[in-house]
Design a protein around this motif. Sequence first.
Motif, PDB file in Angstrom:
ATOM      1  N   ASP A   1      -4.107   2.932   2.174  1.00 15.79           N
ATOM      2  CA  ASP A   1      -3.582   3.109   0.818  1.00 15.79           C
ATOM      3  C   ASP A   1      -4.489   2.373  -0.152  1.00 15.79           C
ATOM      4  O   ASP A   1      -4.866   1.223   0.099  1.00 15.79           O
ATOM      5  CB  ASP A   1      -2.171   2.514   0.693  1.00 15.79           C
TER       6      ASP A   1
ATOM      7  N   GLU B   1      -4.685   0.268  -3.055  1.00 11.47           N
ATOM      8  CA  GLU B   1      -3.742  -0.592  -3.772  1.00 11.47           C
ATOM      9  C   GLU B   1      -4.212  -0.908  -5.190  1.00 11.47           C
ATOM     10  O   GLU B   1      -3.425  -0.918  -6.116  1.00 11.47           O
ATOM     11  CB  GLU B   1      -3.522  -1.904  -3.007  1.00 11.47           C
ATOM     12  N   ASP B   2      -5.511  -1.198  -5.346  1.00  8.16           N
ATOM     13  CA  ASP B   2      -5.976  -1.610  -6.662  1.00  8.16           C
ATOM     14  C   ASP B   2      -7.483  -1.404  -6.778  1.00  8.16           C
ATOM     15  O   ASP B   2      -8.202  -1.419  -5.778  1.00  8.16           O
ATOM     16  CB  ASP B   2      -5.646  -3.090  -6.888  1.00  8.16           C
TER      17      ASP B   2
ATOM     18  N   ASP C   1      -4.864  -1.235   1.848  1.00 10.30           N
ATOM     19  CA  ASP C   1      -3.881  -1.777   2.782  1.00 10.30           C
ATOM     20  C   ASP C   1      -3.321  -0.636   3.618  1.00 10.30           C
ATOM     21  O   ASP C   1      -3.547   0.536   3.325  1.00 10.30           O
ATOM     22  CB  ASP C   1      -2.754  -2.483   2.021  1.00 10.30           C
TER      23      ASP C   1
ATOM     24  N   SER D   1      -8.772  -6.273   1.837  1.00  9.33           N
ATOM     25  CA  SER D   1      -7.314  -6.112   1.891  1.00  9.33           C
ATOM     26  C   SER D   1      -6.701  -7.101   0.910  1.00  9.33           C
ATOM     27  O   SER D   1      -7.346  -8.068   0.516  1.00  9.33           O
ATOM     28  CB  SER D   1      -6.815  -6.367   3.310  1.00  9.33           C
ATOM     29  N   PRO D   2      -5.447  -6.881   0.523  1.00  6.75           N
ATOM     30  CA  PRO D   2      -4.810  -7.820  -0.406  1.00  6.75           C
ATOM     31  C   PRO D   2      -4.589  -9.160   0.281  1.00  6.75           C
ATOM     32  O   PRO D   2      -4.478  -9.235   1.506  1.00  6.75           O
ATOM     33  CB  PRO D   2      -3.484  -7.147  -0.749  1.00  6.75           C
TER      34      PRO D   2
ATOM     35  N   GLN E   1       5.491  -2.381  -5.148  1.00 10.23           N
ATOM     36  CA  GLN E   1       5.889  -1.025  -4.805  1.00 10.23           C
ATOM     37  C   GLN E   1       6.797  -1.049  -3.574  1.00 10.23           C
ATOM     38  O   GLN E   1       6.766  -1.993  -2.784  1.00 10.23           O
ATOM     39  CB  GLN E   1       4.657  -0.167  -4.526  1.00 10.23           C
TER      40      GLN E   1
ATOM     41  N   HIS F   1       5.336  -2.005  -0.296  1.00  6.27           N
ATOM     42  CA  HIS F   1       5.017  -3.425  -0.142  1.00  6.27           C
ATOM     43  C   HIS F   1       6.214  -4.171   0.452  1.00  6.27           C
ATOM     44  O   HIS F   1       6.041  -5.035   1.314  1.00  6.27           O
ATOM     45  CB  HIS F   1       4.656  -4.064  -1.474  1.00  6.27           C
TER      46      HIS F   1
END
Length: 170
Positions: free
Chosen positions: A23, A25-26, A43, A81-82, A90, A93
Amino acid sequence: MSTTQSDRLRELLEPLVAAQGLDLEDIELSRAGKRRMLRIIVDSDEGVELDACAELSRVIGEKLDETDAMGDGEYVLEVSSPGADRPLTQHRHYVRATGRLVKFQLSTEGGKAAGELIARILGVDDEGLDLEVPGVKGRKATARRLAFTDVAKARVEIEFNRKDKKEEEA
């Protein structure tokens, strides 16, 4: 209708990220001296391995080189990754944080902060969360239901003494 460079990058890169089973994410675009820094945060439900970030970085780099998405100037590409303490924003998450201890900033009807709560996520559905609030001073933990509308902010708490799922099953 004008779109930002981040929007154009998201449109270009999202299919590449999804093809790797991840995904997007940002996307963060910033300056680092004379160069620009393009940070892609990805992620998945299983987490992200370093090899997956390296492969995705190669694929994204090739795509950016064949398009004009970054313009003429130099840039540094980082795919990661975060962090462990990233904000939960979200539904997915919260699902991924099931079993984890989370610090919630609670909101009131007016949207103002109404205190905080630290609890473990036990379950997630479309309306909210089933939580276990740890007991204080020897008291037992209590169950609590929290609607998503009551959450202003949420962030996973890092636990240094957390039991691994494999240890709990043994």
